[in-house]
Every structure is written in C-alpha cells, then in structure tokens.
Design a protein around this motif. Sequence first.
Motif, PDB file in Angstrom:
ATOM      1  N   ARG A  38       3.575 -19.007 -75.933  1.00 23.47           N
ATOM      2  CA  ARG A  38       3.703 -17.870 -75.019  1.00 23.47           C
ATOM      3  C   ARG A  38       4.751 -18.160 -73.956  1.00 23.47           C
ATOM      4  O   ARG A  38       5.549 -17.308 -73.577  1.00 23.47           O
ATOM      5  CB  ARG A  38       2.336 -17.614 -74.397  1.00 23.47           C
ATOM      6  CG  ARG A  38       2.211 -16.353 -73.586  1.00 23.47           C
ATOM      7  CD  ARG A  38       2.208 -15.095 -74.402  1.00 23.47           C
ATOM      8  NE  ARG A  38       1.003 -14.776 -75.098  1.00 23.47           N
ATOM      9  CZ  ARG A  38      -0.132 -14.355 -74.528  1.00 23.47           C
ATOM     10  NH1 ARG A  38      -0.219 -14.236 -73.233  1.00 23.47           N
ATOM     11  NH2 ARG A  38      -1.168 -14.052 -75.263  1.00 23.47           N
ATOM     12  N   LYS A  39       4.777 -19.404 -73.485  1.00 23.84           N
ATOM     13  CA  LYS A  39       5.758 -19.763 -72.459  1.00 23.84           C
ATOM     14  C   LYS A  39       7.183 -19.687 -73.008  1.00 23.84           C
ATOM     15  O   LYS A  39       8.109 -19.302 -72.304  1.00 23.84           O
ATOM     16  CB  LYS A  39       5.480 -21.179 -71.932  1.00 23.84           C
ATOM     17  CG  LYS A  39       4.246 -21.257 -71.039  1.00 23.84           C
ATOM     18  CD  LYS A  39       3.992 -22.680 -70.563  1.00 23.84           C
ATOM     19  CE  LYS A  39       2.783 -22.734 -69.642  1.00 23.84           C
ATOM     20  NZ  LYS A  39       2.447 -24.117 -69.275  1.00 23.84           N
ATOM     21  N   ALA A  99       8.212 -16.195 -72.892  1.00 25.28           N
ATOM     22  CA  ALA A  99       8.391 -15.736 -71.510  1.00 25.28           C
ATOM     23  C   ALA A  99       9.713 -16.245 -70.941  1.00 25.28           C
ATOM     24  O   ALA A  99      10.438 -15.504 -70.274  1.00 25.28           O
ATOM     25  CB  ALA A  99       7.226 -16.207 -70.644  1.00 25.28           C
ATOM     26  N   GLY A 110      12.436 -14.222 -72.327  1.00 27.35           N
ATOM     27  CA  GLY A 110      12.417 -12.843 -71.835  1.00 27.35           C
ATOM     28  C   GLY A 110      12.941 -12.735 -70.418  1.00 27.35           C
ATOM     29  O   GLY A 110      13.673 -11.805 -70.086  1.00 27.35           O
ATOM     30  N   ASN A 111      12.559 -13.665 -69.565  1.00 21.70           N
ATOM     31  CA  ASN A 111      13.058 -13.673 -68.182  1.00 21.70           C
ATOM     32  C   ASN A 111      12.763 -15.041 -67.577  1.00 21.70           C
ATOM     33  O   ASN A 111      11.660 -15.312 -67.126  1.00 21.70           O
ATOM     34  CB  ASN A 111      12.408 -12.567 -67.351  1.00 21.70           C
ATOM     35  CG  ASN A 111      13.011 -12.470 -65.966  1.00 21.70           C
ATOM     36  OD1 ASN A 111      13.686 -13.383 -65.490  1.00 21.70           O
ATOM     37  ND2 ASN A 111      12.780 -11.357 -65.305  1.00 21.70           N
ATOM     38  N   GLU A 170      13.774 -16.513 -64.862  1.00 26.25           N
ATOM     39  CA  GLU A 170      13.466 -16.564 -63.439  1.00 26.25           C
ATOM     40  C   GLU A 170      11.999 -16.181 -63.215  1.00 26.25           C
ATOM     41  O   GLU A 170      11.281 -16.837 -62.464  1.00 26.25           O
ATOM     42  CB  GLU A 170      14.409 -15.607 -62.702  1.00 26.25           C
ATOM     43  CG  GLU A 170      14.515 -15.827 -61.212  1.00 26.25           C
ATOM     44  CD  GLU A 170      14.906 -17.236 -60.824  1.00 26.25           C
ATOM     45  OE1 GLU A 170      15.682 -17.867 -61.568  1.00 26.25           O
ATOM     46  OE2 GLU A 170      14.416 -17.694 -59.769  1.00 26.25           O
ATOM     47  N   ALA A 171      11.567 -15.107 -63.890  1.00 22.58           N
ATOM     48  CA  ALA A 171      10.176 -14.683 -63.725  1.00 22.58           C
ATOM     49  C   ALA A 171       9.231 -15.763 -64.227  1.00 22.58           C
ATOM     50  O   ALA A 171       8.184 -16.021 -63.633  1.00 22.58           O
ATOM     51  CB  ALA A 171       9.936 -13.378 -64.480  1.00 22.58           C
ATOM     52  N   ALA A 172       9.607 -16.424 -65.317  1.00 22.15           N
ATOM     53  CA  ALA A 172       8.765 -17.489 -65.855  1.00 22.15           C
ATOM     54  C   ALA A 172       8.643 -18.618 -64.840  1.00 22.15           C
ATOM     55  O   ALA A 172       7.551 -19.131 -64.582  1.00 22.15           O
ATOM     56  CB  ALA A 172       9.359 -18.008 -67.168  1.00 22.15           C
ATOM     57  N   LYS A 173       9.775 -18.970 -64.227  1.00 19.26           N
ATOM     58  CA  LYS A 173       9.758 -20.054 -63.243  1.00 19.26           C
ATOM     59  C   LYS A 173       8.891 -19.670 -62.048  1.00 19.26           C
ATOM     60  O   LYS A 173       8.082 -20.457 -61.577  1.00 19.26           O
ATOM     61  CB  LYS A 173      11.194 -20.354 -62.787  1.00 19.26           C
ATOM     62  CG  LYS A 173      11.282 -21.626 -61.960  1.00 19.26           C
ATOM     63  CD  LYS A 173      12.719 -21.993 -61.638  1.00 19.26           C
ATOM     64  CE  LYS A 173      13.243 -21.079 -60.558  1.00 19.26           C
ATOM     65  NZ  LYS A 173      14.519 -21.489 -59.970  1.00 19.26           N
ATOM     66  N   LEU A 174       9.064 -18.437 -61.572  1.00 17.58           N
ATOM     67  CA  LEU A 174       8.304 -17.988 -60.409  1.00 17.58           C
ATOM     68  C   LEU A 174       6.824 -17.792 -60.735  1.00 17.58           C
ATOM     69  O   LEU A 174       6.007 -17.608 -59.852  1.00 17.58           O
ATOM     70  CB  LEU A 174       8.894 -16.693 -59.843  1.00 17.58           C
ATOM     71  CG  LEU A 174      10.244 -16.832 -59.145  1.00 17.58           C
ATOM     72  CD1 LEU A 174      10.789 -15.486 -58.735  1.00 17.58           C
ATOM     73  CD2 LEU A 174      10.124 -17.737 -57.917  1.00 17.58           C
ATOM     74  N   SER A 175       6.478 -17.800 -62.020  1.00 22.60           N
ATOM     75  CA  SER A 175       5.073 -17.725 -62.391  1.00 22.60           C
ATOM     76  C   SER A 175       4.494 -19.112 -62.619  1.00 22.60           C
ATOM     77  O   SER A 175       3.405 -19.250 -63.159  1.00 22.60           O
ATOM     78  CB  SER A 175       4.897 -16.880 -63.657  1.00 22.60           C
ATOM     79  OG  SER A 175       5.359 -15.583 -63.424  1.00 22.60           O
ATOM     80  N   GLY A 176       5.245 -20.122 -62.259  1.00 20.94           N
ATOM     81  CA  GLY A 176       4.709 -21.466 -62.306  1.00 20.94           C
ATOM     82  C   GLY A 176       4.934 -22.197 -63.610  1.00 20.94           C
ATOM     83  O   GLY A 176       4.349 -23.251 -63.840  1.00 20.94           O
TER      84      GLY A 176
END
Lengths: 494, 316
Positions: free
Chosen positions: B189-190, B193, B196-197, B199-205
């Motif tokens: 899943r990661k 992610a 897909g994005n 930056e969003a993945a990074k900001l989601s930890g």
Amino acid sequence: MDLVEMQGISKFFPGVVALNKVNFDLRKSELHALIGENGAGKSTLVKILAGVYKKDKGKIIIEGKEREFAGPQNAYEIGISVVPQELELEPYMNIAENVFLGRDFSRKLLLKDWSRMLAETKSLLKKVGLAVDPAILCEELSVAQQKMVSIAKALSYNPRILVLDEPTAALAQKEIKRFFSILKELKKSGTSIIYISHRIEEIKEIADRATVLRDGKKITTVDVSKTNIQEIVRLMVGRELKDVFPKRERVSAPKEILRVSNLLGDKFKNISFSLQEGEILGVAGLIGAGRSETAKGLFGDIKTKGGEIWLKGKRIRIRSPRDAISHKIGYVPEDREMEGIVPTTNLKENISLAFLDDLSKFGFINKKKENEIVKKVIKLLRIKAPSPEVNITTLSGGNRQKAILARWIAKDCEILILDEPTIGIDVGAKAEIYKIMNELVEKGVGITMISSELPEILGMSDRILTMHEGEITQEIERKDASEERIIEGMVGIK
Amino acid sequence: MKGVDIFKNLLKRFGSVLGLIILCISFSILSPYFLTARNWSMIFQQVSVLAIIALGELIVILTAGIDLSVGSLLALSMVVMAKAEVEYGVNPFLALLIGILVGLGFGLSNGLLYTKLHLPHPFISTLGMMMIAGGLALVLTKGYPIPGLSPTVRFLGTGQLGPIPMPLVCIIVCYLAFHIFLTQTVLGRKIYAIGGNREAAKLSGINVSRVLILVYCIAGFTFALGGIILAGRVNSAFPLAGKGYELDAIAAVIIGGASFFGGKGSVGGTLIGVLIIGVLRNGLNLLNVSPFAQMSIMGAVIIIAVYVDVLRRRAS
C-alpha cells in the motif's frame, strides 16, 4: 484621460469566476499597486491586459480607444511590458542575448549584430543600476541581478506600461531600496507601472494608488497617501462571513499539551508558544510571514536549526513527519492537491494512509479493521461519498479536506496543525469544517490553525498569534482580540 | 449500438486483455500450430525470464521510478553465480544464493544512490548502474560465456514439478506472491501511495526513502532470479545475456496498464503485458516474420497499447 481603462472585466475558468466585473484604471506616470490574497485575481487581470488571456466580458480602453487583444504581441505594440514573478531567463545565454531574445533587430546578414546588441544592453543595464558586462552568462548572476536583467529586458521594449509581478520577492532590503529609486526614475520619465505585491509596507512607500481585489471582485481603489497600512490589510483580508462560526465554550482548567521554545529555521526564528488541551490557537499573518514553514518545521518536514519542543512536559525531538505522528501530532497542509491527497487511489486508502502501520498484522493489512475505522470516521466527519471505494478526485474540495482530517482523527491525534483548513472550499463545507474542529477541541484535542482569513481567525480561535517576517509579533487572548490588533501584528507591530 | 461503439466499450472494459485475445485469435487462424499445448508450453518458457523481471520493473514504476539496470543485473548475477560454481567449485546451493545476493546488493545500491545521494531521478542512478554492472559482467568473464552448470543450478530453468516446467512454477509463485504483496500488505500500500503522491505519503508518516530502497532491492532480486532461470535454460552464463531486457520489461509493464507517473498498475496487468509480448513474438516466428521486422512491430504495439490506455482513461 486615463492611459488604460478596464471596464467590467470578467473572466471565467471552468468552475471558477476568476474575475467578476472588475474595473481598473491606470494614469500616466502613475505607480498603481494591485493587491489581494492568492487567488484574488491579480494575475488574471494583468494577463488580460497583457493579451495572454482573453477576457470573457468587459472593455479595454487605451487612450480613449477601445482595443481588442489577439495575443501578447499585440499588447507589446500598444506598449505593455510584463516582468513575471518567476525568473525566465535562459541561464546559458548571455545577458544581451536574453534581453533581445527572439527579436529580428539582432540580425544582420544572418549574424547577430553583436556590438549593437551589447551597447544597447549596456545602456539598459545602466538604467536599472546594474554594472555588469552584458556578455556574461545569466547563470553567473545572482537572483537579484537576474531580476534586474528581466526588468531591463522589459524596458528594452520602451513600454508605456510596465507590469511588475512580485518584483521584490527575491531581493534583499538594500537591493529593494535601489530598486525603488529606479522605479521613481521610470515614473518621472513617463512610464506607468502596475505593481503586484503582497508586501503592504512597500506599497505604502512607493505606490500612488492601490486597487484591492478579493475573490475576483474589486473591493476598492484607494489613494495610498490618504490611507494607512492597517486599512489596506483590512480591505485585503476582511470577509463578510459572520454566521458560520458556531459558539463554543472554552474547556475549563487549561492544561498545556505542547510547548515550543525558540524554534529556529531558515524562514522563521524565535518561535515560542504553548498550546493547551482543547484549545484552538489561531496563527495570523500575511503570505510570506513564515507560518507554513514554521508549521512544517514543527511537524518535522523542514529541518529546524534549533529550539525545543515539549510534549506534555516532556522534551521530544521531531526529525521527520513520522516522528511527529508517533507523538500524535497531525498536519493538514495548505496545498491539498500537491501535499494532501493521493489522487491515484480511493477515499478509503487516502484516509488509512497515516495509520497503515497500526493496521499491520505480520505486515499484512487488517482489512476488516481498516474498513471499520474508515467507515466510522467517514460517518463522524460526514464525508459525502457514494462509497469508501470511490476515487478521491471525484469528491469536492470540502470532502477531500475532510478526508485528510479523517486521517488524523482515525489516528487519534491529540495535536492538529491545520494550515489554511478552509482554503478553496465553499461556505457550506467551511461551516462543516468549523463544526468538526469544535467537536475535536471538546474532546481535548489542541489545534493550531494557520489562516489568512481574519474572520476565521477571530471566529474560531481561543488565542491568536500573529507572525511577521518569520517571527511571532503578538499573542492575543480571545477577549482582547480585534481586527485592528491582529492587523497590527500582521504588519510587524509588536 | 454500432459496431464501433461495441468495440470501444469492450476496449474500455478490458483494454489489454482484449488485445491479447485478438492476438491469440488472429494467430490461431493464421497458424495451425499456434493453439497447440506444445506451443503454449514454449511461449511460457520463452516469456519466463521477462515475466519475472517485469515484476521488479513493475514495483519500481509504481513508485514513479524506473530501473534501467535490469538486463545488466540479470547478466551479472548469472555470471557471478556460474563463475562461483564452475570456476571456484562452490556448492551449487551457495552459488544460487550468491547470484541472488548480487541482485539484491546492486538493487540496494540503486536505492541508496537515488535516496541518499539525492540524484535527481532513478533514471540516472540506474543508468549508471546498468553500465557499471554490465561492464563488471564483461570484466569477470572477459567476454566469454561460462558453460557447464550443475543440474541443481539449472533446476529453476529446466526442471519440472510433476508435469509443469519449473519456469512456469516460478511465474505462478512469483505472480501470486507479488499480487498478495502489493494488494494485501502495508508495504504494498505504501508503494502505491508513494507513487501516487510522494509528498502526501511523507506527510502521512511514511518513511519514503526506506520504502524506495526496499523497492529497488526487491527489483534487484527479481532480476537475479530471471538471470538464474535463463542460465538454467541455456546451460550457460554469458555477459551479454541481459541485452534488451530492460526495454522489454518496461514495455511489458506499460502495456499492462501501469502509469509512468506512478501509483497505478497491477500484477495481473503486467502478466497480460508480458503475454502480449510473448504471444506476438511466438506468433510472428510461426509466421516466419523476420526478427528485424518483429522489432518494428513490437514498437508499434507499445504505442498502440499505451494509446488505448490513454483513451480508456479519458473515457472514464
């Protein structure tokens, strides 16, 4: 007679009214500032004047004659020259080549007429106060010097109207001083200037008049000498949005959940504040005040160079978003599309992104648990979607924002940093977000909310910090809060 | 509904599967040998290497990356393995392990170069690695093939599990494993992610660098496995064995519907992509089309396949 008169200009983009019947006029030898928040319509207006965009409605009258622009070339002929915000010089060409890029004049028997080009460039550079050899490559110039070359390039067209889009963004204080004296010279020689800037102090210093745009509408045009900075800011950020803020009682017996002392980074310094359980701490400031950078520094997304973070009395270190999340801190970024959602996947996977590790059973996703949690938060936040399996991009901006909030609520975050939580969403969805925020603080969550909307700051915050040039300028309790005080803080009055 | 509309609708629904079916029908009409069991067994053996390495390429492309070192890592792993066994007399099982470790190690380097040196794009790190590993394979063998592998080492390429040839077993096992990995696990899943994005993945930890490093390691593993199967099939390890495989692997993944921009693609789609390439090659061979012309046809197929995908996306 005005040099330029734009009457009732409207411009529609799919789904957005970028400009709504805007009037704008420019006099000879005048510096007219165009101000407003991001998305207010400044650039669109200028691009219509420069022939880059076609207006959908309205008239453009130049020296009393109505004109239709077919393209940018047309605008150049009328004498409009634009210096865009971004640098657009070719780094591997020299200054003279950049200045005369794409113009026939430079050809003589198929060869460039070097000596003439260099000589003309030299005199243009002198006009903008740049003493460098016109034959050196642009990549060797500093950012400020490159900006000056762009202006020299614009001047090479002998414009009657010069448009400057955020010209000082890349300049240091000393360079700005010199730049302003150049602008004054230009004005004296009869050039009219349209000046787009977020820096209100500058406008006060050099503009003759200022037109304020907000949400695609013209708010007013003011004589700068007859107004003050506070008034201009009030016009920029004020919004009539009174009834959407639900009433909320402050949770009794404040208990500190987060304390930050002397946080230091590239774009912020001396950041010290505390956040209580069940409190909304509003952070106000103009664009460029360093609010988002501070938030990202606190969340571990930007490197900090110093300072301490204390969580419930215990010192913690945050080196990455992952660290921050492990301490139950969540962050909702300002740029929802670029930093928030994962556009390739569905609502469910967007929500569960931040707590995937909690769903892990020997590395496998516990899908039953995932579905349960996701369904619960979708219901809790009233996200409107036909099913958790629909692609996130099929949802409205408000529902996308709720999905990102849902991430952190499902993760049971105790501290939320919300950067412009209601940017670009409609009034109804805004009210929903406010309601959710209130429900969260009632449960004891501490929220730090960055916002450029004064009514939002005033309506939602228990306490307000104002930031200016990377520093906190004021801390205001809710009972003492007023537009005037916040604006003072936003423009740097401590 | 008009015929064109029916066709469009089918395309929209099934895309590359439909392409594969059309290919199969056409070839079975044009050649009586095409639909025989013998021929299909051959097709699967021919695509086995491509099928395995395409999985590695798939997970890299899912993260919006690319791995150009496929062919070189395949060749280097196989050469090191063969050299260990044939020239140094290493135990065959250990030789297999060494081959796999070479793939893993160079995959790890790919990942580290990209994430830790902050090279701008994996195109660059893996391009460099393609040349480094390719050159190493040549240096180690002085350009000559190494024949004479033991049956143990050759088992994955030539053995049989009951009536099923081992390469096919490898395909089935790997495809099932990757399918489960990508759809059922946290790491899978990661990977989606991040593609897909990021930056969003990074900001989601999500620890983006760690996931990317793992992705390039897993890719390296599949390239080594591909090399082992190939060495077994041809009973020889040769330094230029991987030539052209990088582009075939990328082509299979893209034909299979994965997005170059990351976050979209599936194991099933990649299998279809691999089979389209395999069936096309096989069919054209049966029809005695020259290998030179086959190359051009393959190029056209890639363009058509991706265009169909563009149409599908635009329609939905």
